[in-house]
Design an enzyme around this catalytic site. Structure first.
Site, short mmCIF file in Angstrom:
data_model
loop_
_atom_site.label_atom_id
_atom_site.label_comp_id
_atom_site.label_asym_id
_atom_site.label_seq_id
_atom_site.Cartn_x
_atom_site.Cartn_y
_atom_site.Cartn_z
N CYS A 116 -0.90 -1.02 -2.81
CA CYS A 116 -0.96 -0.01 -1.85
C CYS A 116 -1.18 1.30 -3.01
O CYS A 116 -0.48 1.33 -4.15
CB CYS A 116 0.49 0.31 -1.30
SG CYS A 116 0.78 -0.74 -0.05
N ARG A 121 1.19 3.39 -10.40
CA ARG A 121 2.22 2.59 -10.30
C ARG A 121 2.10 1.44 -11.52
O ARG A 121 1.58 0.51 -11.15
CB ARG A 121 2.25 1.80 -8.92
CG ARG A 121 2.91 2.64 -7.80
CD ARG A 121 2.53 1.95 -6.29
NE ARG A 121 3.43 1.13 -6.34
CZ ARG A 121 3.69 0.29 -5.20
NH1 ARG A 121 2.75 -0.02 -4.45
NH2 ARG A 121 4.86 -0.59 -4.91
N ASP A 305 9.85 3.33 1.96
CA ASP A 305 8.78 2.57 2.81
C ASP A 305 9.00 3.15 4.40
O ASP A 305 7.99 2.73 5.00
CB ASP A 305 8.86 1.26 2.70
CG ASP A 305 8.47 0.59 1.42
OD1 ASP A 305 7.72 1.40 0.56
OD2 ASP A 305 8.54 -0.68 1.02
N ARG A 397 -1.13 -6.80 6.11
CA ARG A 397 -0.24 -7.22 4.54
C ARG A 397 1.12 -7.23 5.06
O ARG A 397 1.85 -8.05 4.05
CB ARG A 397 -0.80 -6.24 3.51
CG ARG A 397 -2.00 -6.41 2.98
CD ARG A 397 -2.16 -5.42 1.61
NE ARG A 397 -1.29 -5.74 0.99
CZ ARG A 397 -0.81 -4.76 -0.04
NH1 ARG A 397 -1.34 -3.62 -0.23
NH2 ARG A 397 0.37 -4.95 -0.70
#
Ligand code: UD1
Length: 425
Positions: A116, A121, A305, A397
């Site tokens: 993502c 990251r 999330d 996903r």
């Protein structure tokens, strides 16, 4: 390519069964490959990230059977130490193969992962951790190469930013090390605990998971085990927010209620009625939602999330809400998609300000990543008219059977093929 088409405006009502946790399944599938043996996992969700990890490990020599939600893993034949580049680019959790391969084979050559797009990251914490365990670690040509002479060496390691992935990868790597590894500032997420419980069933000695100090006493060989994955708190939270956003009444079944304290606190503050049952949580909304202020935080704080789905649910709340993102560097790309639907949202540094509007309107939008996809789904369910969501593979996903589950709650939702759309035109 497929699209999800949603005609909004209907309050969602009913019960929805939560699947097994994707973010537990991924590290536990990797953990199962630590032993040259057979493990059986129950409650594994059929989402694309799980299938991608299965493909990565199968390519390394692991054999799988995946029937219903039972996955049988025979890692006796694992022989390669270089996971496939193209598959690893698809998701960040592919990097769990690094901890696995280092512990089982003494070496790993793992592509730097993709996944993502929610800010930079990197995997620098993971690499520092492997180095602390005595591995030689280098980045070359887009791969992280790590190796130990025979076995890794247990060591103390401070986990920066209480990273979930780093904590888990180091539990894997340290499970067969010589001596004791102590992780301080370890992540406390339920998925870390789930992985530790499974490792212990395999014969590992992991203590303290769920607190910020985890010790791992390495042992030379692990064995296969049988285990049931915990329910997916993020998937459950998404369906609960579908209920909240549409002014409906949704029961998420088969979950662990204590995982929901931060979410339930906030939706109650926004005006929802919540009922906690022994293995379920119900939310009901009978009036207009009120604005709330939320900071995301590591567990047990408000899960990052669930930030995009919450933002979508607050798009029509009375007043101005704010969401401060403290876990990921940037997670606001979805905001432009919600603006296409009429949301009034402004990003100021790490904070999103949401001014509630009367109505959202359906529009063509993209699911930019897994949870950005959940956000546009929620907005679409509340919007007037029809929303067409593209790049649905991002939703696949992380969400198993999303359209079926939404339909069972009364949503008007369909999956259509681009080909079919062209034929109609
Ligand atoms: C996991 C979850 C993801 C969730 C996140 C935080 C999985 C498969 N994914 O991701 O859904 O949003 O936890 O709850 O379980 N960081 C670095 N260097 C590193 C590692 C992390 O800078 O080496 C940063 C990240 O960019 C991020 C923060 O640390 O800003 C936290 O990341 P982390 O907890 O590691 O998230 P993931 O394990 O990748």
């Amino acid at each position: 390519m497929e699209r999800i088409v949603i005609t909004g405006g209907r309050p969602l009502r009913g019960a929805v069964r939560v699947s097994g946790a994707k973010n537990s399944s991924l590290p536990i599938i990797a953990a199962a490959c630590l032993a040259p043996d057979v493990s059986v996992l129950e409650n594994v969700p059929h989402c694309q990230d799980v299938l991608t990890l299965q493909a990565i490990l199968a390519d390394l020599g692991v054999r799988f059977e995946f029937a219903g939600t039972r996955m049988t893993i025979d890692a006796g034949g694992l022989y390669r130490t270089i996971p496939d580049y193209a598959l690893c680019r698809r998701m960040r959790a592919s990097f769990y193969t690094a901890g696995l391969l280092l512990a089982r084979m003494g070496r790993a050559e793992v592509p730097l992962p993709g996944g993502c797009s929610i800010g930079t990251r990197p995997v620098d914490f993971h690499m520092k951790g492997f180095a602390a365990l005595g591995a030689g670690v280098a980045t070359e040509h887009g791969y992280m190469k790590a190796s130990v002479a025979r076995r890794a060496k247990g060591a103390p390691f401070y986990v920066p930013r209480s990273s979930v992935g780093t904590t888990i990868n180091l539990m894997l790597a340290a499970s067969t090390a010589r001596g004791v590894t102590t992780l301080t500032n370890a992540a406390r997420e339920p998925e870390v605990v789930d992985t530790a419980v499974f490792l212990n069933l395999m014969g590992a000695r992991v203590r303290g998971a769920g607190t910020d100090t985890i010790t791992i006493r390495g042992i030379s060989a692990l064995h296969g085990a049988q285990y049931t994955i915990i329910p997916d708190r993020i998937e459950a939270g998404t369906y609960l927010l579908c209920g909240v956003a549409t002014g409906g009444d949704v029961l998420a079944e088969g979950l662990i209620p204590e995982h929901f304290q931060a979410l339930l606190g906030k939706v109650t503050e926004a005006g929802a009625e919540t009922v906690v049952e022994p293995d379920g949580v119900r939310v009901r909304v009978a009036r207009e939602l009120a604005a709330v202020d939320v900071d995301t935080a590591p567990y047990p704080g408000f899960a990052t999330d669930l930030h995009p789905p919450l933002a979508a649910a607050l798009a029509r709340a009375r007043g101005t809400s704010s969401i401060r993102e403290t876990v990921h560097d940037s997670r606001f790309a979805y905001v432009d998609e919600l603006r296409r639907m009429g949301a009034e949202m402004k990003v100021e540094g790490d904070t999103l300000r949401i001014t509630g509007v009367e109505q959202l309107t359906g529009a063509p939008v993209e699911a930019l990543d897994i949870r950005a996809g959940a956000a546009v789904v929620i907005a679409a369910l509340t919007a007037e008219g029809t929303t067409e969501i593209r790049t649905v593979e991002n939703i696949d996903r992380g969400y198993e059977g999303l359209t079926e589950k939404l339909r069972s709650l009364g949503a008007r939702v369909e999956r259509v093929d681009d080909e079919a759309i062209r034929e109609v035109v």
